[in-house]
Design an enzyme around this catalytic site. Structure first.
Site, mmCIF file in Angstrom:
data_model
loop_
_atom_site.group_PDB
_atom_site.id
_atom_site.type_symbol
_atom_site.label_atom_id
_atom_site.label_comp_id
_atom_site.label_asym_id
_atom_site.label_seq_id
_atom_site.Cartn_x
_atom_site.Cartn_y
_atom_site.Cartn_z
ATOM 1 N N ASP A 61 13.740 -37.324 -45.491
ATOM 2 C CA ASP A 61 12.637 -38.109 -46.039
ATOM 3 C C ASP A 61 11.366 -38.015 -45.189
ATOM 4 O O ASP A 61 10.291 -38.396 -45.653
ATOM 5 C CB ASP A 61 13.037 -39.583 -46.153
ATOM 6 C CG ASP A 61 14.120 -39.817 -47.189
ATOM 7 O OD1 ASP A 61 14.251 -38.976 -48.109
ATOM 8 O OD2 ASP A 61 14.840 -40.819 -47.089
ATOM 9 N N GLY B 268 14.157 -39.702 -51.630
ATOM 10 C CA GLY B 268 12.980 -40.410 -51.149
ATOM 11 C C GLY B 268 12.997 -41.831 -51.672
ATOM 12 O O GLY B 268 12.317 -42.152 -52.644
ATOM 13 N N HIS C 87 22.559 -34.301 -53.386
ATOM 14 C CA HIS C 87 22.933 -33.978 -52.013
ATOM 15 C C HIS C 87 22.767 -32.505 -51.640
ATOM 16 O O HIS C 87 22.950 -32.162 -50.469
ATOM 17 C CB HIS C 87 24.367 -34.441 -51.749
ATOM 18 C CG HIS C 87 24.473 -35.926 -51.588
ATOM 19 N ND1 HIS C 87 24.462 -36.782 -52.651
ATOM 20 C CD2 HIS C 87 24.537 -36.695 -50.474
ATOM 21 C CE1 HIS C 87 24.540 -38.033 -52.212
ATOM 22 N NE2 HIS C 87 24.579 -38.010 -50.911
ATOM 23 N N ARG D 34 20.535 -32.052 -48.728
ATOM 24 C CA ARG D 34 21.001 -32.332 -47.366
ATOM 25 C C ARG D 34 21.752 -31.159 -46.746
ATOM 26 O O ARG D 34 21.798 -31.036 -45.515
ATOM 27 C CB ARG D 34 21.922 -33.553 -47.364
ATOM 28 C CG ARG D 34 21.251 -34.857 -47.742
ATOM 29 C CD ARG D 34 22.173 -36.032 -47.461
ATOM 30 N NE ARG D 34 21.546 -37.297 -47.791
ATOM 31 C CZ ARG D 34 20.726 -37.963 -46.986
ATOM 32 N NH1 ARG D 34 20.424 -37.452 -45.806
ATOM 33 N NH2 ARG D 34 20.207 -39.106 -47.353
#
Length: 355
Positions: free
Chosen positions: A141, A184, A274, A277
């Site tokens: 983020d 976010g 995800h 990530r």
């Protein structure tokens, strides 16, 4: 302050580049003759009996660790040690157990790799106890105060940009509006950076109010009011449109349905989730992680504590934790990239939201 044994842990959500930090901090510490212990699963490893640790050596972090996604130490977003949930649903303070485990392991200092929430947690835990520690900012983020960039952010931006590249071709084939929901919750940095890099026509962020009628009008204007490929990036933390708040599904789906009904154009939603990530870190995250990890050890060796390493003006530095534990940072309406988006003709919303 004399350091013989250093602890390293990762805390909060995972991202790419964490292993680069672990590698750099380990190499820098071993180079000073320190013993290094990896603390598994964040503070949860310190609540295990015995504590869950992974000895780290220069040989252990050689090879492909720099390139590997995730974290070899594991991490957690659960189990606040000050209000730890028990099986019966009650909560109790287990912070003293964490501190006792740190002392039992003989740790003289700790490097905490985490986001803004982790920095607040460990500042509350370690600083009053007099345990030396330094924070390393990481988050997709990019909302950790005091640093321009955090480890993991640019890999996530790359994922968003590549997704928009792929969605652009299918949008063109079917003349559709393609809405992409990105992470976010509180801050729109990922949506803004990824949206600009991927050529989005509209970017909706938590910091800024938006009007779905205005977004639809913008879509009709850029398409000359006929079905054409359109890319819209939506941060997961924006408010749902008023008429869509009772509907189930993601906020991206709500925006998609609202735009389709207002424009008459076919629209689809993709929630990246995800995948933002995971994966191997891009080069800048490897560079940032390496610089941050080495700097963290340097700060501790200099006798400093309760500080966070940071990237400012192209330089790696360190700042007092009082500049970090103020809550997440937000995209500013007058920031360079907000001005860039407007100059590109991208819809980015209006006034800053206060709620």
């Amino acid at each position: 302050m004399t350091i013989a044994t250093l602890g390293i842990l990762t805390s909060g959500g995972d991202c790419a580049g964490l292993n680069a930090v672990i590698r750099a901090a380990t190499d820098a510490a071993v180079g000073r003759g320190w013993r290094v212990l990896g603390l598994r699963n964040g503070h949860l490893g310190l609540l295990a009996n015995p504590p869950d640790i992974l000895p780290l050596t220069a040989d252990a972090v050689r090879g492909d660790l720099l390139r590997a996604g995730g974290t070899i130490l594991g991490t957690t977003t659960k189990g606040d040690p000050f209000a730890f949930p028990d099986a019966d649903g009650t909560k109790r303070d287990r912070s003293a157990e964490v501190l006792a485990a740190i002392r039992a392991l003989g740790l003289d200092a700790i490097v905490v790799i985490g986001g803004d929430g982790s920095m607040r947690l460990f500042d509350r835990l370690l600083t009053p106890a007099g345990i030396p520690w330094v924070g390393v900012p990481k988050t997709i983020d990019n909302d950790v105060p005091g640093t321009e960039f955090a480890v993991g952010f640019f890999t996530a931006v790359e994922v968003v940009g590549q997704a928009l590249d792929r969605l652009a071709s299918t949008a063109a084939s079917h003349r559709r509006i393609m809405v992409t929901e990105v992470m976010g919750r509180d801050s729109g940095y990922l949506a803004l950076f990824g949206g600009i890099a991927g050529g989005a026509d509209a970017i909706l962020m938590p910091e800024f109010a938006y009007d779905l009628d205005a977004v639809a009008a913008h879509v009709r204007r850029v398409t000359h009011d006929r079905p054409s490929p359109v890319l819209v990036v939506v941060a997961e933390g924006i408010k749902r449109p008023a008429e869509e708040r009772r509907l189930k599904g993601s906020v991206g789906t709500a925006i998609t349905e609202g735009l389709q009904s207002r424009t008459g154009f076919d629209a689809r939603c993709t929630v990246l989730g995800h995948v933002q990530r995971g994966g191997s870190p891009v080069m800048f995250d490897r560079l940032l992680g390496s610089a941050f990890g080495a700097r963290a050890v340097h700060v501790l060796a200099a006798g400093e504590s309760s500080r966070m390493v940071a990237w400012r003006g192209g330089l790696v530095t360190d700042i007092p934790m009082t500049e970090v534990t103020t809550g997440p940072s937000f995209v500013r309406a007058d920031s360079q990239l907000m001005r860039t988006a407007r100059r590109l003709g991208t819809y980015v919303g209006g006034a800053v939201t206060t709620s």
